[in-house]
Design a protein around this motif. Structure first.
Motif, PDB file in Angstrom:
ATOM      1  N   GLU A  86       1.228  -1.767  -0.011  1.00 37.99           N
ATOM      2  CA  GLU A  86      -0.201   0.049  -0.073  1.00 37.99           C
ATOM      3  C   GLU A  86       0.894   1.568  -0.279  1.00 37.99           C
ATOM      4  OE1 GLU A  86      -0.593  -2.367   1.898  1.00 37.99           O
ATOM      5  OE2 GLU A  86      -2.030  -3.242   1.524  1.00 37.99           O
ATOM      6  N   VAL A  87       1.855   0.641   0.960  1.00 37.22           N
ATOM      7  CA  VAL A  87       2.745   2.509   0.888  1.00 37.22           C
ATOM      8  C   VAL A  87       3.660   2.435  -0.582  1.00 37.22           C
ATOM      9  CG1 VAL A  87       4.907   3.850   2.170  1.00 37.22           C
ATOM     10  CG2 VAL A  87       3.073   2.317   3.127  1.00 37.22           C
ATOM     11  N   ALA A  88       4.051   1.663  -0.860  1.00 38.34           N
ATOM     12  CA  ALA A  88       4.707   1.738  -2.332  1.00 38.34           C
ATOM     13  C   ALA A  88       3.828   2.334  -3.295  1.00 38.34           C
ATOM     14  CB  ALA A  88       5.028   0.472  -3.015  1.00 38.34           C
ATOM     15  N   GLU A  89       2.537   1.757  -3.568  1.00 44.33           N
ATOM     16  CA  GLU A  89       1.391   1.992  -4.478  1.00 44.33           C
ATOM     17  C   GLU A  89       1.027   3.308  -4.307  1.00 44.33           C
ATOM     18  OE1 GLU A  89      -2.395  -0.558  -5.872  1.00 44.33           O
ATOM     19  OE2 GLU A  89      -2.600   0.350  -4.031  1.00 44.33           O
ATOM     20  N   THR A  90       1.296   3.969  -2.994  1.00 41.19           N
ATOM     21  CA  THR A  90       1.138   5.083  -2.893  1.00 41.19           C
ATOM     22  C   THR A  90       1.812   5.939  -3.063  1.00 41.19           C
ATOM     23  OG1 THR A  90      -0.602   4.698  -1.183  1.00 41.19           O
ATOM     24  CG2 THR A  90       0.351   7.487  -1.143  1.00 41.19           C
ATOM     25  N   LYS A  91       3.304   5.855  -3.146  1.00 42.31           N
ATOM     26  CA  LYS A  91       4.564   6.635  -3.385  1.00 42.31           C
ATOM     27  C   LYS A  91       4.291   6.595  -4.843  1.00 42.31           C
ATOM     28  CE  LYS A  91       6.574   6.482   0.888  1.00 42.31           C
ATOM     29  NZ  LYS A  91       6.620   8.263   1.609  1.00 42.31           N
ATOM     30  N   VAL A  92       4.399   5.927  -5.645  1.00 35.77           N
ATOM     31  CA  VAL A  92       4.730   5.778  -6.702  1.00 35.77           C
ATOM     32  C   VAL A  92       3.788   6.680  -7.544  1.00 35.77           C
ATOM     33  CG1 VAL A  92       3.840   4.211  -9.004  1.00 35.77           C
ATOM     34  CG2 VAL A  92       5.510   3.236  -6.806  1.00 35.77           C
ATOM     35  N   ALA A  93       2.404   6.619  -7.573  1.00 36.28           N
ATOM     36  CA  ALA A  93       1.109   7.257  -7.789  1.00 36.28           C
ATOM     37  C   ALA A  93       1.738   8.208  -7.042  1.00 36.28           C
ATOM     38  CB  ALA A  93       0.204   6.877  -6.355  1.00 36.28           C
ATOM     39  N   GLN A  94       2.277   9.153  -6.629  1.00 37.54           N
ATOM     40  CA  GLN A  94       2.126  10.616  -6.077  1.00 37.54           C
ATOM     41  C   GLN A  94       3.175  10.898  -6.607  1.00 37.54           C
ATOM     42  OE1 GLN A  94       3.463   9.781  -2.062  1.00 37.54           O
ATOM     43  NE2 GLN A  94       1.143  10.850  -0.841  1.00 37.54           N
ATOM     44  N   VAL A  95       4.500  10.169  -6.814  1.00 35.56           N
ATOM     45  CA  VAL A  95       5.692  10.772  -7.892  1.00 35.56           C
ATOM     46  C   VAL A  95       5.231  11.538  -9.443  1.00 35.56           C
ATOM     47  CG1 VAL A  95       7.370  10.030  -8.730  1.00 35.56           C
ATOM     48  CG2 VAL A  95       7.468   9.535  -6.754  1.00 35.56           C
ATOM     49  N   MET A  96       4.406   9.877  -9.885  1.00 40.57           N
ATOM     50  CA  MET A  96       4.112  10.292 -10.860  1.00 40.57           C
ATOM     51  C   MET A  96       2.957  11.222 -11.724  1.00 40.57           C
ATOM     52  SD  MET A  96       5.306   7.518 -12.846  1.00 40.57           S
ATOM     53  CE  MET A  96       4.048   7.714 -14.428  1.00 40.57           C
ATOM     54  N   ASP A  97       1.957  11.735 -10.956  1.00 44.85           N
ATOM     55  CA  ASP A  97       1.282  12.817 -10.329  1.00 44.85           C
ATOM     56  C   ASP A  97       2.143  13.961 -10.283  1.00 44.85           C
ATOM     57  OD1 ASP A  97      -1.391  14.071 -10.404  1.00 44.85           O
ATOM     58  OD2 ASP A  97      -1.347  14.455  -8.527  1.00 44.85           O
ATOM     59  N   PHE A  98       2.433  13.981  -9.505  1.00 47.24           N
ATOM     60  CA  PHE A  98       3.539  15.053  -9.482  1.00 47.24           C
ATOM     61  C   PHE A  98       4.458  15.582 -10.698  1.00 47.24           C
ATOM     62  CE2 PHE A  98       7.533  17.556  -7.571  1.00 47.24           C
ATOM     63  CZ  PHE A  98       6.874  19.024  -7.218  1.00 47.24           C
ATOM     64  N   ALA A  99       5.281  14.565 -11.298  1.00 50.63           N
ATOM     65  CA  ALA A  99       5.663  14.910 -12.547  1.00 50.63           C
ATOM     66  C   ALA A  99       5.281  15.454 -13.204  1.00 50.63           C
ATOM     67  CB  ALA A  99       6.746  12.744 -12.759  1.00 50.63           C
ATOM     68  N   ARG A 100       3.794  14.153 -13.672  1.00 56.48           N
ATOM     69  CA  ARG A 100       2.684  14.619 -14.905  1.00 56.48           C
ATOM     70  C   ARG A 100       2.343  16.586 -14.451  1.00 56.48           C
ATOM     71  NH1 ARG A 100       1.293   9.841 -14.558  1.00 56.48           N
ATOM     72  NH2 ARG A 100       1.835   8.493 -16.339  1.00 56.48           N
ATOM     73  N   ARG A 101       1.827  16.956 -13.061  1.00 51.64           N
ATOM     74  CA  ARG A 101       1.359  18.045 -12.882  1.00 51.64           C
ATOM     75  C   ARG A 101       2.817  18.980 -13.476  1.00 51.64           C
ATOM     76  NH1 ARG A 101       0.243  19.588  -8.302  1.00 51.64           N
ATOM     77  NH2 ARG A 101       1.121  16.958  -6.910  1.00 51.64           N
ATOM     78  N   HIS A 102       4.289  18.798 -13.711  1.00 53.56           N
ATOM     79  CA  HIS A 102       5.153  19.562 -13.786  1.00 53.56           C
ATOM     80  C   HIS A 102       5.885  19.555 -15.307  1.00 53.56           C
ATOM     81  CE1 HIS A 102       4.479  20.204  -9.336  1.00 53.56           C
ATOM     82  NE2 HIS A 102       4.910  20.974  -9.420  1.00 53.56           N
ATOM     83  N   GLN A 103       4.807  18.645 -16.155  1.00 52.54           N
ATOM     84  CA  GLN A 103       4.885  18.224 -17.695  1.00 52.54           C
ATOM     85  C   GLN A 103       6.500  17.475 -17.597  1.00 52.54           C
ATOM     86  OE1 GLN A 103       4.379  21.734 -18.985  1.00 52.54           O
ATOM     87  NE2 GLN A 103       2.134  21.696 -19.053  1.00 52.54           N
ATOM     88  N   HIS A 104       6.617  16.321 -16.564  1.00 50.70           N
ATOM     89  CA  HIS A 104       8.160  15.943 -17.208  1.00 50.70           C
ATOM     90  C   HIS A 104       7.649  14.754 -17.084  1.00 50.70           C
ATOM     91  CE1 HIS A 104      10.412  19.387 -15.779  1.00 50.70           C
ATOM     92  NE2 HIS A 104       9.930  19.289 -14.994  1.00 50.70           N
TER      93      HIS A 104
END
Length: 113
Positions: A86-104
């Motif tokens: 659950e923690v790993a899944e959350t971290k992956v989702a947070q990083v992917m979302d943050f990167a997309r929001r910053h267009q990376h």
């Protein structure tokens, strides 16, 4: 006075005349499997952004984040941490979302340890 342990085998089973023995079963709890969170290299995401992501989402110091960023840059990927599913899944989702929001195009994945 001598104490003797009471055993169920001393009692007769009223159904068929055989003796019975009680046994204790112990339940061992298993630890949940752990998952590695991996950061993947790309040719477009700035190194400073990767360091920021590592500090923000994984609680790393600037020096630790910089070292992992260099490993990702040189080797193509690096393990950022090991967590429950659950923690790993959350971290992956947070990083992917943050990167997309910053267009990376930064990629973050997880795999079973």
């Amino acid at each position: 006075m001598t104490l003797t342990p009471f055993m169920m085998s001393d009692k007769k089973d009223s159904r068929d005349g055989e003796s019975s023995v009680l046994t204790k079963t112990r339940t061992r709890t298993q630890r949940p499997p752990l998952y590695k969170v991996l950061l993947l290299n790309d040719d477009y995401t700035p190194m400073e952004f990767v360091v920021h992501v590592l500090e923000r989402f994984f609680g790393l110091s600037h020096a630790q984040a910089f070292e992992i960023m260099l490993t990702v840059h040189k080797k193509g990927l690096a393990v950022v941490g090991v967590f429950s599913y659950e923690v790993a899944e959350t971290k992956v989702a947070q990083v992917m979302d943050f990167a997309r929001r910053h267009q990376h195009p930064l990629q973050c994945t997880m795999e079973k340890e």
